[in-house]
Design an enzyme around this catalytic site. Structure first.
Site, mmCIF file in Angstrom:
data_model
loop_
_atom_site.group_PDB
_atom_site.id
_atom_site.type_symbol
_atom_site.label_atom_id
_atom_site.label_comp_id
_atom_site.label_asym_id
_atom_site.label_seq_id
_atom_site.Cartn_x
_atom_site.Cartn_y
_atom_site.Cartn_z
ATOM 1 N N GLU A 85 -0.972 -8.373 5.632
ATOM 2 C CA GLU A 85 -0.730 -8.531 6.977
ATOM 3 C C GLU A 85 -2.179 -8.451 7.676
ATOM 4 O O GLU A 85 -2.212 -8.660 8.850
ATOM 5 C CB GLU A 85 0.305 -7.623 7.233
ATOM 6 C CG GLU A 85 -0.323 -6.001 7.309
ATOM 7 C CD GLU A 85 -0.581 -5.238 6.115
ATOM 8 O OE1 GLU A 85 -0.981 -4.201 6.451
ATOM 9 O OE2 GLU A 85 -0.260 -5.869 5.352
ATOM 10 N N CYS A 95 0.690 -1.117 -0.049
ATOM 11 C CA CYS A 95 -0.255 -0.186 0.013
ATOM 12 C C CYS A 95 0.878 1.451 0.029
ATOM 13 O O CYS A 95 1.452 1.599 -0.990
ATOM 14 C CB CYS A 95 -1.079 -0.055 1.003
ATOM 15 S SG CYS A 95 -2.337 1.057 0.796
ATOM 16 N N HIS A 148 -3.113 -5.038 1.498
ATOM 17 C CA HIS A 148 -2.733 -5.373 2.887
ATOM 18 C C HIS A 148 -2.623 -6.947 3.150
ATOM 19 O O HIS A 148 -3.716 -7.259 3.670
ATOM 20 C CB HIS A 148 -3.365 -4.530 4.045
ATOM 21 C CG HIS A 148 -3.278 -3.106 4.054
ATOM 22 N ND1 HIS A 148 -2.449 -2.502 4.778
ATOM 23 C CD2 HIS A 148 -3.934 -2.144 3.051
ATOM 24 C CE1 HIS A 148 -2.473 -1.146 4.475
ATOM 25 N NE2 HIS A 148 -3.466 -0.973 3.574
#
Length: 194
Positions: free
Chosen positions: A176, A83, A174
């Protein structure tokens, strides 16, 4: 993972803790990177999502931009930008001026998938993965141009959202923020373990 890996997470701003936790769960030794000396001995650096302008300004202020650029160019460091991190490593940012590394031969457009209220999740087909990856998009950039040596690994509705060049990854989403650690595992196995 049996062998401990040395990887850093840029910890100036953004969601660096989520990356750190996922990497540690995979057995990596993770260092939070805030100053140039924190890069010493690292094989990989994850640049998290967050506010790309803030990340760029702080990195320049602390001398991290030049240190990261030098570590990459000498072959010591792989870089993964998610990002805002993808914006920071891009060669060109369209329609906006801000400090950035300019290393990866891509052009990005900030917030191309909408504002915070337009956030969404989608199952992506990612080249190299055996099943779709649940991707979280939050004020995500779009990779609007890729250079000749850049491999596109995922698209959403025809738009590039994951690109790879040499030892650099740029993702608009994202990884994560999901429980799926396949991309973190691949980054460690390909770029940090060797």
């Amino acid at each position: 993972m049996s062998e401990a890996k040395h990887v850093g997470v840029l910890a100036l701003q953004g969601d660096f803790r989520e990356h750190k936790l996922m990497l540690e769960r995979l057995g990596a030794r993770v260092r939070e990177v805030r100053l140039p000396e924190h890069l010493e001995g690292l094989a990989g650096l994850v640049v998290p999502g967050g506010e790309s302008t803030t990340i760029g300004k702080l990195a320049a202020e602390y001398g991290l931009d030049e240190a990261v650029r030098q570590a990459y160019e000498t072959g010591d460091l792989a870089i993964w930008g998610t990002c805002a991190g993808a914006i920071w490593i891009a060669r060109e940012i369209l329609d906006y001026r801000q400090p950035h590394l300019g290393l990866m031969d891509i052009a990005v457009r900030r917030n191309a998938f909408g504002r915070q209220v337009d956030s969404f999740e989608v199952d992506l087909e990612v080249e190299g993965l055996d099943a779709p990856f649940r991707a979280v998009f939050i004020r995500a950039p779009e990779i609007v141009r890729v250079g000749e040596g850049v491999r596109v690994r995922a698209r959403h509705e025809g738009r590039v959202v994951f690109a790879e060049q040499e030892r650099m990854w740029a993702m608009a989403f994202h990884p994560e923020l999901t429980g799926d650690d396949r991309l973190h595992r691949e980054f460690l196995e390909r770029f940090v373990a060797s």
